[in-house]
Design a protein around this motif. Structure first.
Motif, PDB file in Angstrom:
ATOM      1  N   VAL A 113       0.860  -1.306  -0.053  1.00 49.57           N
ATOM      2  CA  VAL A 113       0.055   0.181  -0.070  1.00 49.57           C
ATOM      3  C   VAL A 113       0.819   1.135  -0.051  1.00 49.57           C
ATOM      4  O   VAL A 113       1.726   1.293   0.940  1.00 49.57           O
ATOM      5  N   PRO A 114       0.711   2.197  -0.972  1.00 49.25           N
ATOM      6  CA  PRO A 114       1.763   3.310  -1.037  1.00 49.25           C
ATOM      7  C   PRO A 114       1.450   4.217   0.340  1.00 49.25           C
ATOM      8  O   PRO A 114       0.214   4.374   0.618  1.00 49.25           O
ATOM      9  N   SER A 115       2.476   4.841   0.430  1.00 55.00           N
ATOM     10  CA  SER A 115       2.420   5.896   1.615  1.00 55.00           C
ATOM     11  C   SER A 115       1.874   7.202   0.908  1.00 55.00           C
ATOM     12  O   SER A 115       2.117   7.369  -0.236  1.00 55.00           O
ATOM     13  N   LEU A 116       1.678   8.353   1.700  1.00 55.39           N
ATOM     14  CA  LEU A 116       1.343   9.511   1.104  1.00 55.39           C
ATOM     15  C   LEU A 116       2.592   9.864   0.365  1.00 55.39           C
ATOM     16  O   LEU A 116       2.542  10.700  -0.816  1.00 55.39           O
ATOM     17  N   ALA A 117       3.805   9.983   0.900  1.00 55.28           N
ATOM     18  CA  ALA A 117       4.716  10.211   0.640  1.00 55.28           C
ATOM     19  C   ALA A 117       5.276   9.743  -0.936  1.00 55.28           C
ATOM     20  O   ALA A 117       5.949  10.292  -1.972  1.00 55.28           O
ATOM     21  N   GLU A 118       5.030   8.423  -1.162  1.00 56.71           N
ATOM     22  CA  GLU A 118       5.057   7.822  -2.511  1.00 56.71           C
ATOM     23  C   GLU A 118       4.093   8.243  -3.629  1.00 56.71           C
ATOM     24  O   GLU A 118       4.307   7.997  -4.792  1.00 56.71           O
ATOM     25  N   TRP A 119       2.947   8.620  -3.066  1.00 62.11           N
ATOM     26  CA  TRP A 119       1.859   9.233  -3.799  1.00 62.11           C
ATOM     27  C   TRP A 119       2.621  10.808  -4.193  1.00 62.11           C
ATOM     28  O   TRP A 119       2.407  11.184  -5.665  1.00 62.11           O
ATOM     29  N   ASP A 120       3.232  11.590  -3.372  1.00 63.05           N
ATOM     30  CA  ASP A 120       3.916  12.547  -3.687  1.00 63.05           C
ATOM     31  C   ASP A 120       4.793  12.442  -4.774  1.00 63.05           C
ATOM     32  O   ASP A 120       4.971  13.378  -5.569  1.00 63.05           O
ATOM     33  N   ILE A 121       5.821  11.441  -4.733  1.00 67.25           N
ATOM     34  CA  ILE A 121       6.673  10.999  -5.957  1.00 67.25           C
ATOM     35  C   ILE A 121       5.974  10.902  -7.066  1.00 67.25           C
ATOM     36  O   ILE A 121       6.426  11.584  -8.201  1.00 67.25           O
ATOM     37  N   LEU A 122       5.029  10.200  -7.128  1.00 70.25           N
ATOM     38  CA  LEU A 122       4.291   9.853  -8.320  1.00 70.25           C
ATOM     39  C   LEU A 122       3.716  11.090  -8.825  1.00 70.25           C
ATOM     40  O   LEU A 122       4.000  11.430 -10.041  1.00 70.25           O
ATOM     41  N   VAL A 123       2.915  12.050  -8.205  1.00 72.11           N
ATOM     42  CA  VAL A 123       2.672  13.388  -8.571  1.00 72.11           C
ATOM     43  C   VAL A 123       3.427  14.118  -9.241  1.00 72.11           C
ATOM     44  O   VAL A 123       3.429  14.987 -10.245  1.00 72.11           O
ATOM     45  N   ASN A 124       4.596  14.390  -8.726  1.00 71.92           N
ATOM     46  CA  ASN A 124       5.720  15.130  -8.981  1.00 71.92           C
ATOM     47  C   ASN A 124       6.578  14.820 -10.003  1.00 71.92           C
ATOM     48  O   ASN A 124       7.110  15.534 -11.065  1.00 71.92           O
ATOM     49  N   GLU A 125       6.381  13.423 -10.299  1.00 69.24           N
ATOM     50  CA  GLU A 125       7.229  12.666 -11.515  1.00 69.24           C
ATOM     51  C   GLU A 125       6.355  13.208 -12.791  1.00 69.24           C
ATOM     52  O   GLU A 125       6.807  13.310 -13.863  1.00 69.24           O
ATOM     53  N   ILE A 126       4.999  13.092 -12.919  1.00 67.90           N
ATOM     54  CA  ILE A 126       4.207  13.191 -13.926  1.00 67.90           C
ATOM     55  C   ILE A 126       3.812  14.674 -14.139  1.00 67.90           C
ATOM     56  O   ILE A 126       3.012  14.944 -15.307  1.00 67.90           O
ATOM     57  N   GLY A 127       4.016  15.737 -13.138  1.00 66.06           N
ATOM     58  CA  GLY A 127       3.459  17.182 -13.418  1.00 66.06           C
ATOM     59  C   GLY A 127       4.271  17.979 -12.518  1.00 66.06           C
ATOM     60  O   GLY A 127       5.687  17.693 -12.209  1.00 66.06           O
ATOM     61  N   ASP A 128       3.807  18.891 -12.051  1.00 69.61           N
ATOM     62  CA  ASP A 128       4.468  19.859 -11.165  1.00 69.61           C
ATOM     63  C   ASP A 128       3.445  19.956  -9.895  1.00 69.61           C
ATOM     64  O   ASP A 128       3.610  21.102  -9.353  1.00 69.61           O
ATOM     65  N   TYR A 148      -4.913   9.284   5.650  1.00 69.77           N
ATOM     66  CA  TYR A 148      -4.735  10.106   4.264  1.00 69.77           C
ATOM     67  C   TYR A 148      -5.222   9.210   2.994  1.00 69.77           C
ATOM     68  O   TYR A 148      -4.815   8.065   2.828  1.00 69.77           O
ATOM     69  N   SER A 149      -5.859   9.865   2.371  1.00 73.71           N
ATOM     70  CA  SER A 149      -6.463   9.252   0.826  1.00 73.71           C
ATOM     71  C   SER A 149      -5.822  10.198  -0.068  1.00 73.71           C
ATOM     72  O   SER A 149      -5.530  11.319   0.335  1.00 73.71           O
ATOM     73  N   VAL A 150      -6.013   9.599  -1.347  1.00 72.93           N
ATOM     74  CA  VAL A 150      -5.614  10.614  -2.585  1.00 72.93           C
ATOM     75  C   VAL A 150      -6.905  10.750  -3.397  1.00 72.93           C
ATOM     76  O   VAL A 150      -7.370   9.497  -3.865  1.00 72.93           O
ATOM     77  N   LYS A 151      -7.431  11.943  -3.881  1.00 69.64           N
ATOM     78  CA  LYS A 151      -8.426  11.835  -4.471  1.00 69.64           C
ATOM     79  C   LYS A 151      -7.963  12.780  -5.809  1.00 69.64           C
ATOM     80  O   LYS A 151      -7.484  13.426  -6.034  1.00 69.64           O
ATOM     81  N   ILE A 152      -8.467  11.962  -6.885  1.00 69.29           N
ATOM     82  CA  ILE A 152      -8.171  12.375  -8.377  1.00 69.29           C
ATOM     83  C   ILE A 152      -9.525  12.764  -9.015  1.00 69.29           C
ATOM     84  O   ILE A 152     -10.661  11.673  -9.152  1.00 69.29           O
ATOM     85  N   GLU A 153      -9.683  13.718  -9.522  1.00 72.64           N
ATOM     86  CA  GLU A 153     -10.932  14.443 -10.056  1.00 72.64           C
ATOM     87  C   GLU A 153     -10.476  15.398 -11.250  1.00 72.64           C
ATOM     88  O   GLU A 153      -9.552  14.790 -12.149  1.00 72.64           O
ATOM     89  N   GLN A 154     -10.920  16.503 -11.266  1.00 71.36           N
ATOM     90  CA  GLN A 154     -10.042  17.636 -12.093  1.00 71.36           C
ATOM     91  C   GLN A 154      -8.900  17.989 -11.779  1.00 71.36           C
ATOM     92  O   GLN A 154      -8.014  18.310 -12.609  1.00 71.36           O
ATOM     93  N   ASP A 155      -8.479  17.694 -10.489  1.00 70.79           N
ATOM     94  CA  ASP A 155      -7.120  17.814 -10.053  1.00 70.79           C
ATOM     95  C   ASP A 155      -6.863  16.635  -9.309  1.00 70.79           C
ATOM     96  O   ASP A 155      -7.511  15.910  -8.948  1.00 70.79           O
ATOM     97  N   ILE A 156      -5.661  16.669  -8.512  1.00 70.42           N
ATOM     98  CA  ILE A 156      -5.656  15.706  -7.390  1.00 70.42           C
ATOM     99  C   ILE A 156      -5.283  16.421  -6.226  1.00 70.42           C
ATOM    100  O   ILE A 156      -4.455  17.667  -5.835  1.00 70.42           O
ATOM    101  N   THR A 157      -5.766  15.877  -5.104  1.00 77.20           N
ATOM    102  CA  THR A 157      -5.833  16.387  -3.851  1.00 77.20           C
ATOM    103  C   THR A 157      -5.667  15.281  -2.825  1.00 77.20           C
ATOM    104  O   THR A 157      -6.234  14.164  -2.627  1.00 77.20           O
TER     105      THR A 157
END
Length: 218
Positions: free
Chosen positions: A116-131, A194-203
């Motif tokens: 199960v990814p941590s929030l920090a691992e989601w952060d890495i993903l988000v920053n890798e594919i955008g800003d 923490y969860s990660v919500k993906i809609e028009q943006d990511i939160t």
């Protein structure tokens, strides 16, 4: 005429400078998440075959988990929903939406070699594919070809986030076609994860009763 031309050139230059100032303008899916880094694997527990995608140095499941774990729910009010969107999971003790994380469940819910990814691992993903947690990042993760209220997700990295919503009990879901909500393994506060919500943006968001789950490779 010269005045008009000067204004026109100033406008063109302004647009050019603005475009160049966008830190994600140079994004290349071929570099960040090449198709050569995609494939399938088998969950030996139930024989389920999953797609995966490589994004930067991470390898992510490219489908929602479908394993019949304790406290998980297969929403069956829509025909084939579970096959497409996977199951909805609780990672909290006794399946209680106000309890702390069940560490044994967190450690066992994903296939062997995945977690199960941590929030920090989601952060890495988000920053890798955008800003950052923004619309461009969301578009690169969302697959809107199946069901969406936005129709702007281009799924450039093959992550294929589907807007399946969250299960809130009594065989009822909310946010279907609007949000994709994924678990993290990071506590937020008493009774909230923490969860990660993906809609028009990511939160970064708070946990709900039952949500989807993506695993990342160890």
């Amino acid at each position: 005429m010269k005045k008009f031309f000067g204004i026109f050139m100033l406008t063109v230059m302004s647009i050019f400078i603005f475009a160049c100032s966008d830190s994600s303008a140079g994004f290349s899916a071929g570099d960040v998440c090449p198709e050569s880094g995609r494939g399938t694997f088998i969950d030996e527990r139930d024989g389920q075959v999953y797609k995966y995608t490589t994004i930067g140095d991470q390898i992510w499941m490219a489908e929602n988990l479908k394993y019949n774990a304790e406290y998980s729910v297969c929403y069956d009010s829509l025909n084939g929903f579970c096959d497409t969107y996977g199951r909805f999971y609780s990672l909290q003790k006794n399946g209680d939406g106000l309890a702390e994380l069940d560490e044994n469940l967190v450690a066992s819910v994903c296939p062997a070699g995945w977690h199960v990814p941590s929030l920090a691992e989601w952060d890495i993903l988000v920053n890798e594919i955008g800003d950052g947690y923004n619309q461009k990042s969301a578009n690169r993760l969302r697959n809107d070809s199946i069901s969406s209220s936005y129709r702007t997700g281009n799924d450039e990295c093959g992550f294929s986030a589907l807007l399946g919503g969250a299960y809130i009990g009594k065989n009822h879901i909310e946010f279907y076609k609007f949000d994709a909500l994924f678990w993290t393994s990071t506590p937020m506060s008493d009774g909230m994860i923490y969860s990660v919500k993906i809609e028009q943006d990511i939160t970064p968001f708070n946990s709900l009763y039952r949500m989807s789950l993506r695993c990342v490779k160890d």
